[in-house]
Design a protein around this motif. Structure first.
Motif, PDB file in Angstrom:
ATOM      1  N   UNK A 221       0.889  -1.195  -0.004  1.00  0.00           N
ATOM      2  CA  UNK A 221       0.027   0.024  -0.053  1.00  0.00           C
ATOM      3  C   UNK A 221       0.822   1.245   0.153  1.00  0.00           C
ATOM      4  N   UNK A 222       1.935   1.381   0.883  1.00  0.00           N
ATOM      5  CA  UNK A 222       2.765   2.522   0.976  1.00  0.00           C
ATOM      6  C   UNK A 222       3.479   2.762  -0.435  1.00  0.00           C
ATOM      7  N   UNK A 223       3.928   1.525  -0.912  1.00  0.00           N
ATOM      8  CA  UNK A 223       4.639   1.586  -2.266  1.00  0.00           C
ATOM      9  C   UNK A 223       3.728   2.001  -3.158  1.00  0.00           C
ATOM     10  N   UNK A 224       2.593   1.589  -3.279  1.00  0.00           N
ATOM     11  CA  UNK A 224       1.538   2.297  -4.593  1.00  0.00           C
ATOM     12  C   UNK A 224       1.107   3.524  -4.351  1.00  0.00           C
ATOM     13  N   UNK A 225       1.089   4.035  -2.944  1.00  0.00           N
ATOM     14  CA  UNK A 225       1.040   5.495  -2.655  1.00  0.00           C
ATOM     15  C   UNK A 225       2.246   6.404  -3.116  1.00  0.00           C
ATOM     16  N   UNK A 226       3.325   5.723  -2.653  1.00  0.00           N
ATOM     17  CA  UNK A 226       4.431   6.635  -3.095  1.00  0.00           C
ATOM     18  C   UNK A 226       4.666   6.670  -4.611  1.00  0.00           C
ATOM     19  N   UNK A 227       4.282   5.854  -5.402  1.00  0.00           N
ATOM     20  CA  UNK A 227       4.469   5.628  -6.745  1.00  0.00           C
ATOM     21  C   UNK A 227       3.044   6.777  -7.527  1.00  0.00           C
ATOM     22  N   UNK A 228       2.292   6.810  -6.950  1.00  0.00           N
ATOM     23  CA  UNK A 228       1.246   7.478  -7.071  1.00  0.00           C
ATOM     24  C   UNK A 228       1.620   9.026  -6.932  1.00  0.00           C
TER      25      UNK A 228
ATOM     26  N   UNK B  41       4.555  10.301  -6.979  1.00  0.00           N
ATOM     27  CA  UNK B  41       5.573  10.477  -8.049  1.00  0.00           C
ATOM     28  C   UNK B  41       4.815  10.796  -9.214  1.00  0.00           C
ATOM     29  N   UNK B  42       4.021  10.040  -9.577  1.00  0.00           N
ATOM     30  CA  UNK B  42       3.288  10.383 -10.967  1.00  0.00           C
ATOM     31  C   UNK B  42       2.593  11.552 -10.960  1.00  0.00           C
ATOM     32  N   UNK B  43       1.855  11.935  -9.833  1.00  0.00           N
ATOM     33  CA  UNK B  43       1.322  13.278  -9.736  1.00  0.00           C
ATOM     34  C   UNK B  43       2.334  14.312  -9.816  1.00  0.00           C
ATOM     35  N   UNK B  44       3.519  14.176  -9.478  1.00  0.00           N
ATOM     36  CA  UNK B  44       4.432  15.235  -9.466  1.00  0.00           C
ATOM     37  C   UNK B  44       4.936  15.202 -10.846  1.00  0.00           C
TER      38      UNK B  44
ATOM     39  N   UNK C 178       3.207  14.635 -13.515  1.00  0.00           N
ATOM     40  CA  UNK C 178       1.986  15.296 -14.166  1.00  0.00           C
ATOM     41  C   UNK C 178       2.049  16.893 -13.752  1.00  0.00           C
ATOM     42  N   UNK C 179       2.502  17.215 -12.621  1.00  0.00           N
ATOM     43  CA  UNK C 179       2.521  18.774 -12.219  1.00  0.00           C
ATOM     44  C   UNK C 179       3.381  19.380 -13.089  1.00  0.00           C
ATOM     45  N   UNK C 180       4.626  18.477 -13.125  1.00  0.00           N
ATOM     46  CA  UNK C 180       5.904  19.393 -14.072  1.00  0.00           C
ATOM     47  C   UNK C 180       5.490  19.528 -15.517  1.00  0.00           C
ATOM     48  N   UNK C 181       4.807  18.465 -16.052  1.00  0.00           N
ATOM     49  CA  UNK C 181       4.347  18.604 -17.416  1.00  0.00           C
ATOM     50  C   UNK C 181       3.404  19.592 -17.614  1.00  0.00           C
ATOM     51  N   UNK C 182       2.433  19.915 -16.762  1.00  0.00           N
ATOM     52  CA  UNK C 182       1.339  20.947 -16.830  1.00  0.00           C
ATOM     53  C   UNK C 182       2.075  22.077 -16.540  1.00  0.00           C
ATOM     54  N   UNK C 183       2.867  22.328 -15.622  1.00  0.00           N
ATOM     55  CA  UNK C 183       3.647  23.639 -15.564  1.00  0.00           C
ATOM     56  C   UNK C 183       4.412  23.857 -16.726  1.00  0.00           C
ATOM     57  N   UNK C 184       5.024  22.877 -17.376  1.00  0.00           N
ATOM     58  CA  UNK C 184       5.886  23.262 -18.567  1.00  0.00           C
ATOM     59  C   UNK C 184       4.860  23.637 -19.609  1.00  0.00           C
ATOM     60  N   UNK C 185       3.569  22.956 -19.902  1.00  0.00           N
ATOM     61  CA  UNK C 185       2.911  23.308 -21.001  1.00  0.00           C
ATOM     62  C   UNK C 185       2.493  24.861 -20.568  1.00  0.00           C
TER      63      UNK C 185
END
Length: 64
Positions: free
Chosen positions: A28-35, A37-40, A42-49
């Motif tokens: 559960x902790x590993x899945x949450x951590x991966x999620x 990181x994925x959100x981070x 996505x955030x970086x991509x949206x900021x770049x756009x």
């Protein structure tokens, strides 16, 4: 966490679940951590756009 394991019961189901609980919790902790990181990412991509669109918009406004 040990307190939670004692609440699982003293039958063989509770004992087996208590044995497997650390691996379940880690999954559960590993899945949450991966999620997160994925959100981070996505955030970086949206900021770049947003930066690219803002730069293009300023360039269009500067060119008459």
């Amino acid at each position: 966490m040990d307190r939670d394991r004692t609440a699982l019961g003293n039958d063989h189901y509770g004992v087996e679940l208590a044995r497997q609980l650390p691996a379940i919790e880690q999954g559960i902790y590993d899945a949450f951590d991966a999620y997160l990181h994925e959100l981070e990412g996505t955030s970086k991509g949206l900021n770049a756009n947003a930066t690219n669109y803002e730069t293009a918009e300023h360039a269009n406004l500067a060119d008459p």
